[in-house]
Scaffold this motif. Structure first.
Motif, short mmCIF file in Angstrom:
data_model
loop_
_atom_site.label_atom_id
_atom_site.label_comp_id
_atom_site.label_asym_id
_atom_site.label_seq_id
_atom_site.Cartn_x
_atom_site.Cartn_y
_atom_site.Cartn_z
N LEU A 28 0.85 -1.19 0.15
CA LEU A 28 0.09 -0.06 0.01
C LEU A 28 0.69 1.36 -0.05
CD1 LEU A 28 -2.92 -1.13 2.40
CD2 LEU A 28 -3.12 -0.43 -0.06
N SER A 29 1.92 1.21 0.78
CA SER A 29 2.85 2.27 0.65
C SER A 29 3.31 2.60 -0.78
CB SER A 29 4.13 2.14 1.58
OG SER A 29 3.81 2.06 2.89
N GLN A 30 3.77 1.68 -1.17
CA GLN A 30 4.19 1.59 -2.80
C GLN A 30 3.31 2.33 -3.76
OE1 GLN A 30 5.94 -2.10 -4.05
NE2 GLN A 30 7.62 -1.63 -2.51
N PHE A 31 2.01 1.73 -3.63
CA PHE A 31 0.94 2.16 -4.28
C PHE A 31 0.59 3.65 -4.19
CE2 PHE A 31 -3.81 2.92 -4.40
CZ PHE A 31 -4.18 2.64 -5.74
N LEU A 32 0.61 4.23 -2.81
CA LEU A 32 0.30 5.61 -2.60
C LEU A 32 1.63 6.44 -3.11
CD1 LEU A 32 -1.18 5.16 0.86
CD2 LEU A 32 -2.47 5.84 -1.30
N GLY A 33 2.67 5.83 -2.74
CA GLY A 33 3.99 6.62 -2.97
C GLY A 33 4.31 7.08 -4.56
N VAL A 34 3.75 6.02 -5.16
CA VAL A 34 3.98 6.30 -7.12
C VAL A 34 2.98 7.25 -7.34
CG1 VAL A 34 3.42 5.19 -8.99
CG2 VAL A 34 4.74 3.77 -7.41
N ARG A 35 2.07 7.41 -6.89
CA ARG A 35 1.16 8.56 -7.18
C ARG A 35 1.28 9.72 -6.66
NH1 ARG A 35 -0.18 3.61 -7.49
NH2 ARG A 35 -1.99 2.86 -8.94
N GLY A 36 2.18 9.99 -5.71
CA GLY A 36 2.50 11.03 -4.86
C GLY A 36 1.49 11.38 -3.69
N PHE A 37 0.97 10.17 -3.30
CA PHE A 37 -0.24 10.65 -2.27
C PHE A 37 0.38 10.45 -0.92
CE2 PHE A 37 -3.88 9.11 -5.26
CZ PHE A 37 -3.70 10.04 -5.92
N LEU A 38 1.25 9.38 -0.67
CA LEU A 38 1.77 9.02 0.76
C LEU A 38 2.57 10.30 1.54
CD1 LEU A 38 1.76 6.80 2.66
CD2 LEU A 38 4.06 6.16 1.77
N LYS A 39 2.01 10.53 2.82
CA LYS A 39 2.46 11.64 3.39
C LYS A 39 3.27 11.19 4.63
CE LYS A 39 0.64 14.59 0.63
NZ LYS A 39 1.35 14.92 -0.43
N ASP A 40 2.77 9.99 5.10
CA ASP A 40 3.47 9.38 6.44
C ASP A 40 2.99 7.93 6.56
OD1 ASP A 40 5.08 9.64 8.64
OD2 ASP A 40 3.76 10.83 9.82
N VAL A 41 4.00 7.28 7.27
CA VAL A 41 3.50 5.86 7.84
C VAL A 41 4.00 5.85 9.20
CG1 VAL A 41 3.90 3.36 7.53
CG2 VAL A 41 3.85 4.87 5.58
N VAL A 42 2.86 5.72 10.43
CA VAL A 42 3.21 5.54 11.44
C VAL A 42 2.47 4.19 12.12
CG1 VAL A 42 3.89 8.13 11.88
CG2 VAL A 42 1.55 7.25 12.22
N PRO A 43 2.93 3.78 13.34
CA PRO A 43 2.25 2.67 13.94
C PRO A 43 0.98 3.21 14.47
CG PRO A 43 4.59 2.87 14.48
CD PRO A 43 4.25 3.86 13.77
N LEU A 44 -0.13 2.44 14.38
CA LEU A 44 -1.37 2.72 14.96
C LEU A 44 -1.40 3.41 16.32
CD1 LEU A 44 -4.41 3.10 14.02
CD2 LEU A 44 -4.41 0.53 14.83
N SER A 45 -0.49 2.78 17.07
CA SER A 45 -0.59 3.29 18.57
C SER A 45 0.10 4.48 18.55
CB SER A 45 0.45 2.12 19.35
OG SER A 45 1.75 2.29 18.90
N GLU A 46 0.83 5.23 17.60
CA GLU A 46 1.39 6.58 17.74
C GLU A 46 0.47 7.50 16.91
OE1 GLU A 46 5.39 6.31 16.80
OE2 GLU A 46 5.91 4.68 17.90
N TRP A 47 -0.29 7.08 16.08
CA TRP A 47 -1.30 7.98 15.33
C TRP A 47 -2.20 8.83 16.33
CZ3 TRP A 47 -1.34 9.94 10.76
CH2 TRP A 47 -2.61 10.53 10.12
N GLU A 48 -2.17 10.11 16.00
CA GLU A 48 -2.80 11.24 16.63
C GLU A 48 -3.87 11.74 15.62
OE1 GLU A 48 -0.61 14.18 18.99
OE2 GLU A 48 0.46 12.43 19.63
N GLN A 49 -4.87 11.34 15.66
CA GLN A 49 -5.89 11.87 14.76
C GLN A 49 -6.25 13.50 14.80
OE1 GLN A 49 -9.75 9.71 14.99
NE2 GLN A 49 -10.76 11.37 13.65
N PRO A 50 -6.12 14.32 13.58
CA PRO A 50 -6.30 15.78 13.70
C PRO A 50 -7.68 15.72 14.04
CG PRO A 50 -5.04 14.92 11.74
CD PRO A 50 -5.57 13.61 12.69
N GLU A 51 -8.21 17.04 14.87
CA GLU A 51 -9.38 17.24 15.15
C GLU A 51 -10.20 17.77 13.85
OE1 GLU A 51 -10.67 20.45 17.64
OE2 GLU A 51 -8.82 20.24 18.95
#
Length: 61
Positions: A28-51
Motif C-alpha cells: 500500500l505504501s508503494q501504491f500511494l507513493g508512486v502516485r505522490g499521495f503518501l504523506k506518512d507511515v506511523v504505527p497505529l499506537s502512535e497515530w494522533e488523529q487531527p481534530e
C-alpha cells in the motif's frame, strides 16, 4: 497507519488514513507513493488523529 491525500482533490493539510497489517503495508505504501499521495507511515499506537478529520478511512473510501 498510512496517512495520505490526493493533492488534486484534497487540501494540503487533509489526511485520509488506511490501516494496514505488516503483510500489506509495503504494497500500500508503494501504491500511494508512486502516485505522490503518501504523506506518512506511523504505527497505529502512535497515530494522533487531527481534530475534525472524520476518522480512519477504508481503502475504498
Amino acid at each position: 497507519m498510512l496517512a495520505w491525500n490526493n493533492p488534486k482533490i484534497h487540501t494540503p493539510e487533509r489526511r485520509k488514513t488506511w490501516i494496514a497489517c505488516d503483510e500489506h503495508r509495503e504494497h500500500l505504501s508503494q501504491f500511494l507513493g508512486v502516485r505522490g499521495f503518501l504523506k506518512d507511515v506511523v504505527p497505529l499506537s502512535e497515530w494522533e488523529q487531527p481534530e475534525g478529520s472524520g476518522g480512519a478511512q477504508h481503502p475504498a473510501g
